[in-house]
Design an enzyme around this catalytic site. Structure first.
Site, PDB file in Angstrom:
ATOM      1  N   LYS A 136       0.851  -1.192   0.000  1.00 37.91           N
ATOM      2  CA  LYS A 136       0.000   0.000   0.000  1.00 37.91           C
ATOM      3  C   LYS A 136       0.885   1.241   0.000  1.00 37.91           C
ATOM      4  O   LYS A 136       2.019   1.153   0.486  1.00 37.91           O
ATOM      5  CB  LYS A 136      -0.938   0.034   1.207  1.00 37.91           C
ATOM      6  CG  LYS A 136      -0.343  -0.287   2.574  1.00 37.91           C
ATOM      7  CD  LYS A 136       0.796   0.477   3.145  1.00 37.91           C
ATOM      8  CE  LYS A 136       0.651   1.957   3.397  1.00 37.91           C
ATOM      9  NZ  LYS A 136       1.896   2.541   4.011  1.00 37.91           N
ATOM     10  N   TYR A 177      -4.675   4.280   5.709  1.00 39.60           N
ATOM     11  CA  TYR A 177      -5.211   3.512   6.845  1.00 39.60           C
ATOM     12  C   TYR A 177      -6.475   4.170   7.397  1.00 39.60           C
ATOM     13  O   TYR A 177      -7.431   3.491   7.766  1.00 39.60           O
ATOM     14  CB  TYR A 177      -4.170   3.379   7.964  1.00 39.60           C
ATOM     15  CG  TYR A 177      -3.027   2.458   7.613  1.00 39.60           C
ATOM     16  CD1 TYR A 177      -3.250   1.098   7.374  1.00 39.60           C
ATOM     17  CD2 TYR A 177      -1.728   2.921   7.522  1.00 39.60           C
ATOM     18  CE1 TYR A 177      -2.209   0.249   7.043  1.00 39.60           C
ATOM     19  CE2 TYR A 177      -0.676   2.072   7.196  1.00 39.60           C
ATOM     20  CZ  TYR A 177      -0.922   0.737   6.958  1.00 39.60           C
ATOM     21  OH  TYR A 177       0.103  -0.112   6.628  1.00 39.60           O
TER      22      TYR A 177
HETATM   23  P1  NAD Z   1      12.332   1.690   2.231  1.00 41.45           P
HETATM   24  O1  NAD Z   1      12.775   3.008   1.708  1.00 41.45           O
HETATM   25  O2  NAD Z   1      12.877   1.246   3.535  1.00 41.45           O
HETATM   26  O3  NAD Z   1      12.631   0.550   1.169  1.00 41.45           O
HETATM   27  C1  NAD Z   1      12.465   0.747  -0.210  1.00 41.45           C
HETATM   28  C2  NAD Z   1      13.442  -0.135  -0.961  1.00 41.45           C
HETATM   29  O4  NAD Z   1      13.319   0.132  -2.361  1.00 41.45           O
HETATM   30  C3  NAD Z   1      14.914   0.122  -0.584  1.00 41.45           C
HETATM   31  O5  NAD Z   1      15.568  -1.101  -0.378  1.00 41.45           O
HETATM   32  C4  NAD Z   1      15.479   0.808  -1.815  1.00 41.45           C
HETATM   33  O6  NAD Z   1      16.848   0.519  -2.027  1.00 41.45           O
HETATM   34  C5  NAD Z   1      14.628   0.198  -2.919  1.00 41.45           C
HETATM   35  N1  NAD Z   1      14.637   0.964  -4.144  1.00 41.45           N
HETATM   36  C6  NAD Z   1      14.747   0.413  -5.365  1.00 41.45           C
HETATM   37  N2  NAD Z   1      14.770   1.368  -6.305  1.00 41.45           N
HETATM   38  C7  NAD Z   1      14.671   2.538  -5.676  1.00 41.45           C
HETATM   39  C8  NAD Z   1      14.654   3.882  -6.129  1.00 41.45           C
HETATM   40  N3  NAD Z   1      14.713   4.208  -7.428  1.00 41.45           N
HETATM   41  N4  NAD Z   1      14.548   4.843  -5.199  1.00 41.45           N
HETATM   42  C9  NAD Z   1      14.451   4.556  -3.894  1.00 41.45           C
HETATM   43  N5  NAD Z   1      14.467   3.272  -3.409  1.00 41.45           N
HETATM   44  C10 NAD Z   1      14.584   2.289  -4.293  1.00 41.45           C
HETATM   45  O7  NAD Z   1      10.749   1.729   2.259  1.00 41.45           O
HETATM   46  P2  NAD Z   1       9.754   0.761   3.080  1.00 41.45           P
HETATM   47  O8  NAD Z   1       9.392   1.439   4.360  1.00 41.45           O
HETATM   48  O9  NAD Z   1      10.296  -0.594   3.128  1.00 41.45           O
HETATM   49  O10 NAD Z   1       8.453   0.857   2.158  1.00 41.45           O
HETATM   50  C11 NAD Z   1       8.351   0.135   0.950  1.00 41.45           C
HETATM   51  C12 NAD Z   1       6.862  -0.022   0.602  1.00 41.45           C
HETATM   52  O11 NAD Z   1       6.243  -0.791   1.630  1.00 41.45           O
HETATM   53  C13 NAD Z   1       6.093   1.284   0.541  1.00 41.45           C
HETATM   54  O12 NAD Z   1       5.137   1.211  -0.459  1.00 41.45           O
HETATM   55  C14 NAD Z   1       5.413   1.396   1.899  1.00 41.45           C
HETATM   56  O13 NAD Z   1       4.205   2.130   1.860  1.00 41.45           O
HETATM   57  C15 NAD Z   1       5.144  -0.068   2.188  1.00 41.45           C
HETATM   58  N6  NAD Z   1       5.077  -0.353   3.629  1.00 41.45           N
HETATM   59  C16 NAD Z   1       3.986  -1.021   4.088  1.00 41.45           C
HETATM   60  C17 NAD Z   1       3.872  -1.320   5.422  1.00 41.45           C
HETATM   61  C18 NAD Z   1       2.682  -2.076   5.927  1.00 41.45           C
HETATM   62  O14 NAD Z   1       2.470  -2.148   7.135  1.00 41.45           O
HETATM   63  N7  NAD Z   1       1.884  -2.670   5.053  1.00 41.45           N
HETATM   64  C19 NAD Z   1       4.868  -0.921   6.317  1.00 41.45           C
HETATM   65  C20 NAD Z   1       5.985  -0.254   5.813  1.00 41.45           C
HETATM   66  C21 NAD Z   1       6.079   0.033   4.457  1.00 41.45           C
END
Ligand code: NAD
Length: 368
Positions: A139, A224
């Site tokens: 999401k 949410y």
């Molecule tokens: P994050 O920034 O920690 O991780 C993102 C990953 O994408 C990183 O490993 C990064 O290296 C990679 N990536 C690949 N190409 C990229 C680019 N061009 N620019 C930037 N990063 C790039 O983010 P996150 O917190 O893990 O979130 C990722 C997704 O998961 C989001 O959509 C977020 O909304 C979702 N999320 C959902 C929940 C949930 O409870 N359902 C919780 C946290 C995050």
């Protein structure tokens, strides 16, 4: 159609088994039991090894019964070795963003889980479907309703399942609230109050503070609050008004920091909702004709607590992500509808787009 008539029409359509396209939340009625176990686990590949994959999904996949961590997609070579060793992932199941499409040839990968910045969800969901894989996408589903629709279309075209990472809909307290809304257990819902936020201290360079990546509080946490209002009432909103607040305009010059918004529902309910990168808050409260119900917190990974004017809302604490992925795998293997299909993510993006329009114009916006 009047709401009561519409509800009766939908119920009778369900019984009669017509080809009516059902509102997404009604799919929840077809959900499987969490103890249903497959003979052979499906392989999941995580795409994007950031916070959520590393700290939450990979550990959850150690607890799943119907699927396992089979592969990874990462643009950071240093992570490959660490993950291969830690999770016993064979080299042939490790991909980067250049080799991604070769997953099509890998029978060990059944499901691709897109855990990338929001602006990349549509592209990788579509590429995963084109590679013949089922998809779970985090999401918010994408940046726009149009992107959501193209993701749904790609999965349909390739006859692949698509589910959105709304883990709350697999959580028992939340499922009870969904039932209250749908069955009007407390009578017609009149009012919803929900807030979801945290103090985001990330620097301006972080993707969650950048518009092009789909950053901002509404996209990150606001969905949410939108979900809460939709499942709290069991209805789809008609219109929205919205107001934006900032106490750090330099850091939040591209995206929203805090937004309050109001939804009106066909049955007469009003939802007063809030989302924030400025303050930590997590509450859902629903007032209906014959009482009230509440979850506090309502969207955390654990510790969901419920209460109501009639009864306690008490269920065991579960691993939401493991339950979510197990059920998705079961439904894929048994060709069952997803509890949280793409249409569910699209519905929230309709509201997100209307919030954007309401903020820009200062007007009440009809949600279409
Ligand atoms: P994050 O920034 O920690 O991780 C993102 C990953 O994408 C990183 O490993 C990064 O290296 C990679 N990536 C690949 N190409 C990229 C680019 N061009 N620019 C930037 N990063 C790039 O983010 P996150 O917190 O893990 O979130 C990722 C997704 O998961 C989001 O959509 C977020 O909304 C979702 N999320 C959902 C929940 C949930 O409870 N359902 C919780 C946290 C995050």
């Amino acid at each position: 159609m009047q709401k009561q008539n519409r509800r009766r029409f939908l119920q009778s359509s369900l019984v009669l088994g017509t080809s009516l396209v059902l509102p997404p939340l009604l799919h929840a009625q077809t959900g499987i039991k969490s103890d249903q176990v497959l003979n052979k686990k499906l392989g999941v590949a995580l795409v994007g090894l950031g916070y959520y994959s590393t700290d939450v999904l990979a550990p959850a996949l150690q607890e799943t019964k119907n699927c396992y961590l089979a592969g990874i997609v990462t643009g950071t070579p240093a992570k490959e070795k660490i993950w291969m060793e830690k999770y016993n992932i064979p080299r042939q199941n490790v991909y980067n963003y250049q080799t991604f499409d070769r997953i099509a040839d890998n029978d060990a990968i059944d499901i691709i889980y897109v855990v990338l910045p929001n602006s990349m969800h549509a592209e990788y969901t579509i590429r995963a479907a084109e590679a013949g894989k089922h998809v779970i996408c985090e999401k918010p589903m994408a940046l726009s309703v149009a992107e959501c629709q193209s993701m749904i279309d790609a999965c349909q075209r390739n006859r692949r399942k698509l589910s959105i990472g709304y883990r709350m809909q697999f959580e028992p307290h939340t499922q009870e609230i969904i039932r209250y809304g749908r069955e009007q257990v407390f009578g017609q819902v009149k009012y919803v109050n929900a807030s979801a936020g945290f103090r985001n201290r990330s620097p301006k360079t972080h993707w969650k503070l950048q518009k092009a990546y789909g950053g901002g509080a509404v996209m990150d946490m606001g969905v949410y609050s939108i979900q809460a209002a939709r499942y709290g009432t069991g209805e789809e909103p008609l219109s929205v008004t919205a107001q934006a607040f900032k106490d750090d305009p330099a850091r939040f010059d591209e995206v929203d920091q805090e937004v309050t918004f109001q939804l009106e529902f066909p049955g007469g309910a009003v939802a007063n909702l809030m989302t924030s990168f400025r303050v930590s808050t997590n509450l859902l409260y629903v007032a209906a004709e014959k009482g009230w119900y509440s979850l506090h917190p309502f969207s955390g990974y654990r510790g969901i607590k419920g209460t109501s004017s009639k009864r306690a809302i008490e269920f065991p604490s579960i691993n939401q992500q493991a339950t979510q992925m197990d059920e998705v795998a079961w439904c894929i293997e048994h060709d069952q509808p997803m509890r949280v299909p793409g249409e569910e993510g699209l519905q929230d993006l309709k509201v997100v787009e209307a919030i954007g329009e309401a903020l820009k114009t200062g007007k009440k916006i009809t949600i279409r």
